[in-house]
Design an enzyme around this catalytic site. Structure first.
Site, PDB file in Angstrom:
ATOM      1  CE  LYS A 107      -5.349  -0.058  -7.038  1.00 46.23           C
ATOM      2  NZ  LYS A 107      -6.150  -0.770  -7.162  1.00 46.23           N
TER       3      LYS A 107
HETATM    4  C1  PLP Z   1      -6.969   0.614  -6.625  1.00 47.44           C
HETATM    5  C2  PLP Z   1      -8.728   0.119  -6.680  1.00 47.44           C
HETATM    6  C3  PLP Z   1      -9.771   1.323  -7.023  1.00 47.44           C
HETATM    7  C4  PLP Z   1      -9.032   2.821  -6.449  1.00 47.44           C
HETATM    8  O1  PLP Z   1      -8.347   3.534  -7.069  1.00 47.44           O
HETATM    9  P1  PLP Z   1      -7.294   4.691  -6.862  1.00 47.44           P
HETATM   10  O2  PLP Z   1      -6.422   5.398  -7.416  1.00 47.44           O
HETATM   11  O3  PLP Z   1      -7.251   4.054  -5.585  1.00 47.44           O
HETATM   12  O4  PLP Z   1      -8.304   5.807  -6.363  1.00 47.44           O
HETATM   13  C5  PLP Z   1     -11.236   1.609  -7.275  1.00 47.44           C
HETATM   14  N1  PLP Z   1     -11.171  -0.199  -8.188  1.00 47.44           N
HETATM   15  C6  PLP Z   1     -10.215  -1.036  -7.730  1.00 47.44           C
HETATM   16  C7  PLP Z   1     -10.937  -2.188  -8.531  1.00 47.44           C
HETATM   17  C8  PLP Z   1      -9.081  -1.146  -7.160  1.00 47.44           C
HETATM   18  O5  PLP Z   1      -8.240  -2.108  -7.364  1.00 47.44           O
END
Ligand code: PLP
Length: 431
Positions: A107
């Site tokens: 993210k």
């Molecule tokens: C947010 C997150 C996800 C999911 O991603 P999306 O884009 O919401 O499908 C998967 N793994 C981790 C570690 C995350 O922080």
């Protein structure tokens, strides 16, 4: 570039407004009016292009002339200032490591890109102060805090559930200070989210502060996730087999960005939506019925989502044609026992340590490769295993090394305010 609302397509917005508002006034998600097809020249000498050049070519059409080239390049330079390695584990399986950013979470890319765009618009248009208000169950908060840290004109307020995030995650939220404030809510994640929703509807607060959110529905967080797939392709393009990517999915923003990259011309043959037991999309792919539910808590908690918000964007990408979607996307889901066993099995076989989210991605890939020949598969590692220390160490029966950035962060002092009620949040925002 123009964006339209997926609720009412006659509601239009430019990029700036979509970034500032997050959602359209009718509460629909924004979607780009056009999908830019990449010219053949984009793939010429692809191997020798820098990640910054690739990212600029990929995103520029979606920003249009709203951010000048030099500024956009600057934002991309800051956003991608770390590595995105593909590591080959076996003959038919690789892993794309997305955890080399400052908070060890994928993210980081979306948060940094959005911070860059928002910071630019605030300065150019004299927008004054903007408050980014977010609720987090763990990873989002850390990435947002880090991405928006010290960006002029932005104040960040993060709500997190007391005692429900890991120690490392809490340190990432609470130790930066300056323009980042952490509010520790005596409750669960849903309480935090509810408070944020109320604040967005509260006129008294709106009069005093300009609020925006920073979750994955924001186009500036969603679109830059395309970069991962282009950067992975650059490392995989010599493969003779067709390429398939398995994406551990929660709100489906990341995989939807991959599907958009494919639509733009990136030669990826197939995608796998890998879910934990929160599997509404897997069931949709079998039954064509989309039935959101309450979320169930699992070891891969960033994917505990019962009503994935980006799913409508995926439907739009395929013009709501179920058959077309089924040809490109497969879904699988796995429970916590399978997840822990996969972490153990992979460690035993190759020495590679996966986090619970990556493990779900790996399991999805494994199932797909069993049923389909002629593919090289890549699963995404979306977080560093150290963020889920207890689960991972229990599975592999060994201690894992804590990276230096985390070790120094663990020594910093936690600063947060405890709140219990919405009234307390409101009082804070009005003060
Ligand atoms: C947010 C997150 C996800 C999911 O991603 P999306 O884009 O919401 O499908 C998967 N793994 C981790 C570690 C995350 O922080």
């Amino acid at each position: 570039m123009n964006y339209f609302s997926l609720n009412d397509k006659s509601q239009n917005s430019n990029f700036e407004n979509a970034v500032l508002k997050g959602l359209a006034p009718d509460r629909g998600l924004y979607f780009p009016q056009e999908i830019n097809k990449l010219p053949p020249s984009f793939f010429e000498n692809f191997k020798s292009k820098s990640k910054y050049e690739i990212a600029f070519e990929v995103i520029k059409g979606y920003v249009g002339d709203e951010i000048p080239e030099a500024e956009l390049k600057q934002i991309i330079d800051t956003t991608l200032d770390f590595e995105f390695p593909v590591v080959e584990l076996t003959e038919d399986t690789s892993v794309l490591e997305l955890f080399h950013g400052p908070t060890l979470a994928f993210k980081d890319v979306g948060a940094r890109f959005m911070a860059g765009c928002l910071g630019y618009f605030i300065k150019r248009d004299n927008l004054g102060k903007i408050t980014v208000l977010v609720a987090t169950s763990g990873d989002t908060g850390g990435a947002v805090a880090n991405g928006f840290f010290d960006v002029e004109g932005i104040e960040v307020v993060i709500l997190y559930p007391k005692g429900k995030v890991s120690l490392i995650q809490e340190k990432q939220l609470t130790t930066l200070g300056r323009n980042i404030t952490a509010l520790e809510v005596d409750g669960v994640f849903d309480d935090c989210q509810e408070m944020v929703k109320l604040a967005f509807l509260d006129e008294e607060i709106q009069e005093k502060r300009r609020l925006t959110s920073a979750n994955s529905i924001n186009v500036a967080r969603w679109l830059p996730q395309m970069f991962y797939y282009f950067l992975a392709y650059q490392q995989l393009m010599e493969k003779d087999e067709k390429l398939v990517f398995s994406v551990p999915s929660g709100n489906f923003g990341n995989i939807c960005a991959g599907l958009l990259a494919r639509e733009m011309g990136l030669p990826i043959d197939h995608f796998i939506a890998a879910n934990n037991v929160n599997n509404v999309v897997e069931r949709f792919l079998q039954t064509e019925k989309f039935e959101p539910r309450s979320s169930i808590q699992t070891l891969s908690n960033a994917m505990d989502v019962g009503n994935p918000s980006n799913f409508v964007r995926i439907l739009e990408l395929f013009q709501n044609k179920f058959g077309n979607l089924q040809e490109v996307l497969s879904g699988y889901s796995f429970d916590d026992t399978a997840t822990s066993e996969a972490i153990a099995e992979m460690f035993k076989k190759t020495g590679y340590v996966m986090d619970p989210h990556g493990a779900v991605g790996y399991l999805g890939l494994k199932s797909f490769l069993k049923e389909n020949n002629g593919f090289h598969g890549t699963f995404l590692e979306t977080a560093h295993p150290v963020k889920f220390l207890d689960t991972v160490e229990a599975a592999i029966q060994e201690k894992i090394e804590i990276p230096a950035v985390i070790r120094s962060q663990m020594k910093e002092e936690k600063k947060s305010f405890e709140i219990k009620t919405y009234e307390e949040l409101k009082a804070y925002l009005l003060s």
